[in-house]
Design a protein around this motif. Structure first.
Motif, PDB file in Angstrom:
ATOM      1  N   LEU A  71       0.864  -1.180   0.000  1.00 15.74           N
ATOM      2  CA  LEU A  71       0.000   0.000   0.000  1.00 15.74           C
ATOM      3  C   LEU A  71       0.905   1.234   0.000  1.00 15.74           C
ATOM      4  N   VAL A  72       0.729   2.095  -0.988  1.00 17.70           N
ATOM      5  CA  VAL A  72       1.559   3.293  -1.080  1.00 17.70           C
ATOM      6  C   VAL A  72       0.924   4.421  -0.269  1.00 17.70           C
ATOM      7  N   GLY A  73      -0.404   4.433  -0.253  1.00 14.35           N
ATOM      8  CA  GLY A  73      -1.084   5.481   0.513  1.00 14.35           C
ATOM      9  C   GLY A  73      -2.581   5.325   0.404  1.00 14.35           C
ATOM     10  N   PHE A  74      -3.274   6.252   0.997  1.00 14.46           N
ATOM     11  CA  PHE A  74      -4.729   6.226   0.883  1.00 14.46           C
ATOM     12  C   PHE A  74      -5.255   7.644   0.994  1.00 14.46           C
ATOM     13  N   CYS A  75      -6.509   7.801   0.683  1.00 18.82           N
ATOM     14  CA  CYS A  75      -7.089   9.129   0.712  1.00 18.82           C
ATOM     15  C   CYS A  75      -8.564   9.028   1.076  1.00 18.82           C
ATOM     16  N   PHE A  76      -8.929   9.675   2.167  1.00 21.14           N
ATOM     17  CA  PHE A  76     -10.332   9.778   2.558  1.00 21.14           C
ATOM     18  C   PHE A  76     -10.635  11.267   2.595  1.00 21.14           C
ATOM     19  N   GLU A  77     -11.085  11.800   1.486  1.00 21.38           N
ATOM     20  CA  GLU A  77     -11.239  13.243   1.373  1.00 21.38           C
ATOM     21  C   GLU A  77     -12.414  13.552   0.477  1.00 21.38           C
ATOM     22  N   GLN A  78     -13.089  14.631   0.716  1.00 23.11           N
ATOM     23  CA  GLN A  78     -14.191  15.092  -0.140  1.00 23.11           C
ATOM     24  C   GLN A  78     -15.124  13.926  -0.497  1.00 23.11           C
ATOM     25  N   GLY A  79     -15.410  13.088   0.500  1.00 23.97           N
ATOM     26  CA  GLY A  79     -16.343  11.989   0.277  1.00 23.97           C
ATOM     27  C   GLY A  79     -15.777  10.852  -0.554  1.00 23.97           C
ATOM     28  N   GLU A  80     -14.500  10.915  -0.848  1.00 19.01           N
ATOM     29  CA  GLU A  80     -13.871   9.876  -1.666  1.00 19.01           C
ATOM     30  C   GLU A  80     -13.129   8.893  -0.763  1.00 19.01           C
ATOM     31  N   GLN A  81     -13.126   7.626  -1.162  1.00 19.18           N
ATOM     32  CA  GLN A  81     -12.322   6.637  -0.452  1.00 19.18           C
ATOM     33  C   GLN A  81     -11.419   5.982  -1.469  1.00 19.18           C
ATOM     34  N   MET A  82     -10.122   6.167  -1.295  1.00 18.00           N
ATOM     35  CA  MET A  82      -9.205   5.604  -2.268  1.00 18.00           C
ATOM     36  C   MET A  82      -8.008   4.943  -1.610  1.00 18.00           C
TER      37      MET A  82
END
Ligand code: ADP
Length: 289
Positions: A71-82
Motif C-alpha cells: 500500500l503506497v497510501g490512501f485518501c479519505f477526502e471530499q467523500g472519496e475513499q481511495m
C-alpha cells in the motif's frame, strides 16, 4: 491528496481504468515522483466498501513483504475513499493462466509464482504480529509485477488472529466458492488452514490452468481421482495438465500434485502449514533446476 490522485490518474479517465472489483474501479496513475501506482476508488455510497477499505488500510500498513502488494497510501477526502497500491504491471494470475494477458508462464515460472505467493501467506500467518488470515486466496487476488513476481493482494476480508479468537467461530463465512475451505464452511471455525486450502486450489489451477469449478466439475475432485488411479504413464494426470506446459513439466510434477492435494485435505489438521508448503516448493524448484 485527492487532488494529486485525481491529476495523476488523468481525472479518473476511462483510458486509465485497469479493472473493476466488488467496490469500485481501479485506475492506473503516476505520482509526482514518477512512481506508477494503482488507485482503487470506492463507489460512492458503498458502506461495506468503506469497512473493507479500513480493514485493508489497517492491515496493509502493518505488513511489509516482497510477496504482498504494498500500500503506497490512501485518501479519505471530499467523500472519496481511495487506496493507492504499487502497480502490478502483469495483472492477475488468472488473466495469465486464461491466456488473456498474452504472457506465457512456463512450468518453472509457475513454480516460482507458487513459491512467492506461499511466502507471502506464510509471512501473514507466522511473522505478522498478530497473525493474519487472508480469507480470500484465489488466482484473481494474486498479482504479477513487471518481473512476474507474485504478490498477494486484497486484504479486505482478512482477519487478525488474536489468541482469544483463534479458531473462533465467525458469524458469516466469507470467501469465494471453489476456493473456500469446506471444513470452515461447515463449522465456521476459521484458522490459517483455510488459507492453506485455498492455496492448494491455486496450486492445482497453476498446473491445469482451469478454474476450480469448471462446467460443473470440481478440479480438486478430478485431480484426486486421477492421482488415485495413476499408472506408469501418468495417463489422466497428463490429460488434466494445461496443454501449454505439458512438455515442460518436469519430474517433480507428481510431488507437486501430492502437495497440492495435501493442502486441500478435507480435515484442516491434515493440511501442512504455509511455511511447510514454502519449504516443499523450494525443494521442488531445486530438484527441477
Ligand atoms: P476484486 O474486488 O474483484 O477483488 P479489485 O478491486 O481488487 O478486485 O481489483 C480489480 C482489478 O483491478 C483486478 O482484477 C486487477 O486486474 C486490477 N488491479 C487491482 N490491483 C492492482 C494493482 N495493484 N496493480 C495492477 N492492477 C490491479
Amino acid at each position: 491528496s485527492y487532488d494529486e490522485l485525481k491529476k495523476c490518474s488523468n481525472n479518473f479517465s476511462e483510458s486509465n481504468e485497469i479493472g473493476s472489483g466488488g467496490y469500485g474501479k481501479v485506475y492506473r496513475g503516476m505520482l509526482s515522483d514518477g512512481q506508477v501506482v494503482a488507485i482503487k476508488r470506492a463507489q460512492q455510497g458503498s458502506m461495506q466498501g468503506g469497512l473493507e477499505f479500513k480493514t485493508e488500510i489497517e492491515l496493509l500498513s502493518r505488513v511489509h513483504h516482497k510477496n504482498l502488494v504494498g500500500l503506497v497510501g490512501f485518501c479519505f477526502e471530499q467523500g472519496e475513499q481511495m487506496l493507492v497500491y504499487e502497480f502490478m504491471a502483469n495483472g492477475t494470475l488468472r488473466e495469465s493462466l486464461s491466456g488473456r494477458s498474452g504472457i506465457h508462464l512456463d512450468w518453472k515460472r509457475r513454480l516460482r509464482i507458487a513459491l512467492g505467493s506461499a511466502r507471502g501467506l506464510a509471512y501473514l500467518h507466522e511473522l505478522a504480529n498478530p497473525p493474519i488470515i487472508h480469507r480470500d486466496v484465489k488466482s484473481t487476488n494474486i498479482l504479477l509485477d513487471e518481473n512476474l513476481t507474485a504478490k498477494v493482494a486484497d486484504f479486505g476480508l482478512s482477519k487478525l488472529v488474536s489468541d482469544s479468537s483463534k479458531g473462533h467461530v465467525s458469524t458469516q463465512v466469507k470467501g469465494t466458492m471453489g476456493y473456500l475451505d469446506p471444513e470452515y464452511y461447515m463449522t465456521q471455525q476459521l484458522t490459517e488452514k483455510s488459507d492453506v486450502y485455498s492455496f492448494g486450489v491455486v496450486m492445482l489451477e497453476l498446473i491445469t490452468a482451469k478454474q476450480p469449478i469448471e462446467k460443473g466439475k470440481y478440479v480438486v475432485r478430478e485431480v484426486r481421482t486421477a492421482m488415485n488411479r495413476d499408472d506408469e504413464e501418468h495417463y489422466g494426470l497428463t490429460e488434466m495438465m494445461d496443454p501449454t506446459i505439458r512438455n515442460t513439466v518436469l519430474l517433480g510434477f507428481r510431488r507437486y500434485l501430492e502437495l497440492a492435494l495435501q493442502c486441500v485435505e478435507e480435515s484442516a489438521t491434515d493440511r501442512p502449514t504455509m511455511s511447510e508448503v514454502v519449504k516443499a516448493i523450494e525443494t521442488l524448484l531445486q530438484n527441477d533446476g
